[in-house]
Structures are given as structure tokens and as C-alpha cells.
Design an enzyme around this catalytic site. Structure first.
Site, PDB file in Angstrom:
ATOM      1  N   ASP A  53     -10.485  54.530  10.022  1.00 53.17           N
ATOM      2  CA  ASP A  53     -11.450  53.758   9.250  1.00 53.17           C
ATOM      3  C   ASP A  53     -12.076  54.613   8.159  1.00 53.17           C
ATOM      4  O   ASP A  53     -11.954  55.843   8.154  1.00 53.17           O
ATOM      5  CB  ASP A  53     -12.575  53.261  10.167  1.00 53.17           C
ATOM      6  CG  ASP A  53     -12.092  52.291  11.221  1.00 53.17           C
ATOM      7  OD1 ASP A  53     -11.121  51.567  10.951  1.00 53.17           O
ATOM      8  OD2 ASP A  53     -12.700  52.256  12.312  1.00 53.17           O
ATOM      9  N   TYR A 111      -8.259  61.545  20.153  1.00 58.82           N
ATOM     10  CA  TYR A 111      -9.436  61.605  19.284  1.00 58.82           C
ATOM     11  C   TYR A 111     -10.543  62.413  19.958  1.00 58.82           C
ATOM     12  O   TYR A 111     -10.608  62.511  21.185  1.00 58.82           O
ATOM     13  CB  TYR A 111      -9.992  60.198  19.028  1.00 58.82           C
ATOM     14  CG  TYR A 111      -9.219  59.342  18.068  1.00 58.82           C
ATOM     15  CD1 TYR A 111      -9.585  59.267  16.720  1.00 58.82           C
ATOM     16  CD2 TYR A 111      -8.145  58.572  18.499  1.00 58.82           C
ATOM     17  CE1 TYR A 111      -8.898  58.451  15.840  1.00 58.82           C
ATOM     18  CE2 TYR A 111      -7.445  57.750  17.622  1.00 58.82           C
ATOM     19  CZ  TYR A 111      -7.831  57.697  16.294  1.00 58.82           C
ATOM     20  OH  TYR A 111      -7.139  56.890  15.421  1.00 58.82           O
TER      21      TYR A 111
END
EC number: 5.4.99.12
Length: 265
Positions: A53, A111
Site C-alpha cells: 500500500d 512482514y
């Protein structure tokens, strides 16, 4: 035609995410493609292992491209990094056979989400961490993180606009730990849904603030409704740190990031 895999580090602060957007909107993918196209003297299309994003960072985003241009690997790296903006860097490059695909051959992605938990915001880490000034029940958050491990339907923890056909994912590990004033969520899965990590982190932060108990996560999963969960954590503290592939591809494995945290492997 040659195929190359590349490892990319970038700060997402100035970009509307990884994927190429409409004209006039800066993306990491398009920025790198323009530079590689100049070096190759032909149009280059970059295929990334995943999407990030706006505002999300990466320490080792894997991608690949095909080209007719013949350059030494060092030439690709030095040429690209001399022309790329300072917030994007090619860390490694390797020639591959055509069987390799950065997205479709990936077996897992990983992540880290970094929270700075202190009374005052850190000016030098602006948009590199998420600042939380409230006191958090860290031990409770650590226990809660493990609830996300295993195979689950993550419908509740994906964005309403998520385009994935099905919401079931297998999370190999979901661990939260303290590192000084930092809280770090480390999560690895076979794949991620849009906003999945940020929504999980948002849930953990609300648990840490005493808004609900750990067992309420079970009810969130059962609801299969985004409205059943809490906030979406900001993109600032999120880092794509690793992508995993079958051993046959023998890709470089740089130290896990973000590097400024100096975390153990």
C-alpha cells in the site's frame, strides 16, 4: 531473452504503493521500470512478488523482468542505483531461467510491523514507525498474536475492497516482541490479503489498550465480517522483509530488516 530476479529496498513514503497506478501517480514499480528501460534501451516490465500500500516500505521486495539487453549484473545494479531516487535501491540481481516468476513461484511472504511506544513521537523516524503514546499491555499482546497462527478464514481481517477470490490463509508464525521502546510484529504466511497485517496489528493494539480480551479474536474470526474487527493500523510501520522460494532458485537471502532496528535473525 534473459530473465533477471532483483531484490529491492524502498521507503514507501513518497509513493502510492508498489503497483503502477494511473498516469501522474508515483509508484515504486513504475519508477524502477523507467530506469531499467533506459539502461536496457527497451521497455522493461517489472513483476513483483507482492503489492504494498501507499506508505508501506520494503527491505527485500523480490521482482523479475525480461530483457534482450546484455549487461553484467554489477552493471545493472550500479546503473540503476545511480539513476533511481534515493529512497529506492536495488540490493541484488541474479540471472534466472524462464521457470522463475517472482509472484507465482513464491511459497511464502514475511512482514514486520514496527510500533514505537513512548510518550513523545520520534521526529527522526517520521513515517518509518507507528507511534503509540498510550501505555500498552505488551504481554497480553504477545499472547494474542499467537491466535493468528495456523490456517484461518481472514475475511474479518481484510480490506472491504480486497480483490482476492478467497480469504483463507495459512500463517506460519505471528510473533510480537519488545525491542527497547519498539514493539515488532513478525508474521509469515503463504499469502496475505489486502490490509491483513495492518488489521491484525490494529486488533493487537486495541487489545493492548484494554479494549477487549484475547478470546474476542475467536468471535472476530467467526463473524467473517470486517466490521467485527477494529482499526486498520497506519501503513507507516509496515515493512515487506522477505519472500521465500523453492531452493532450486537459490536466491540471495539478505539480513532481515528493517536494518536500523538491528534485530536478531
Amino acid at each position: 531473452m534473459q530473465r533477471y530476479a532483483v531484490g529491492i529496498e524502498f521507503s514507501g513514503i513518497q509513493y502510492r504503493g508498489w503497483q503502477t497506478q494511473q498516469p501522474g501517480v508515483a509508484s515504486v514499480q513504475e519508477t524502477i521500470e523507467l530506469v531499467l528501460s533506459k539502461i536496457a534501451d527497451e521497455p522493461i516490465t517489472l513483476h513483483g512478488a507482492g503489492r504494498t500500500d501507499a506508505g508501506v516500505h520494503a527491505t527485500n521486495m523480490v521482482a523479475h523482468f525480461d530483457t534482450n539487453a546484455i549487461r553484467p549484473e554489477r552493471g545493472w545494479i550500479m546503473g540503476a542505483n545511480s539513476q533511481l531516487p534515493k529512497d529506492i535501491s536495488i540490493q541484488w540481481i541474479k540471472q534466472m531461467d524462464e521457470e522463475f516468476h517472482a509472484r507465482f513461484k513464491a511459497t511464502a511472504r514475511r512482514y514486520r510491523y514496527v510500533v514505537y511506544n513512548a510518550p513523545h513521537r520520534p521526529a527522526l523516524l517520521h513515517k518509518q514507525v507507528t507511534h503509540i503514546y498510550q501505555k500498552l499491555d505488551v504481554q497480553k499482546m504477545i499472547k494474542a498474536a499467537s491466535k493468528f497462527e495456523g490456517t484461518h478464514n481472514f475475511e474479518t481481517f481484510r480490506a472491504a475492497a480486497c480483490q482476492s477470490n478467497q480469504p483463507v490463509r495459512h500463517v506460519k508464525h505471528c510473533r510480537l516482541f519488545e525491542h527497547g521502546r519498539y514493539l515488532v510484529l513478525d508474521i509469515q504466511a503463504d499469502g496475505f490479503l489486502h490490509h491483513m497485517v495492518r488489521n491484525i496489528m490494529g486488533c493487537l493494539l486495541e487489545i493492548g489498550q484494554g479494549m477487549y480480551e484475547i478470546d474476542h479474536i475467536d468471535a472476530m474470526f467467526a463473524a467473517e465480517d470486517r466490521k467485527a474487527a477494529g482499526i486498520t493500523a497506519p501503513p507507516d510501520g509496515l515493512y515487506f522483509i522477505q519472500c521465500y522460494y523453492p531452493e532450486q532458485f537459490d536466491l540471495p537471502q539478505p539480513p532481515l530488516g528493517p536494518h536500523w532496528l538491528n534485530l536478531p535473525e
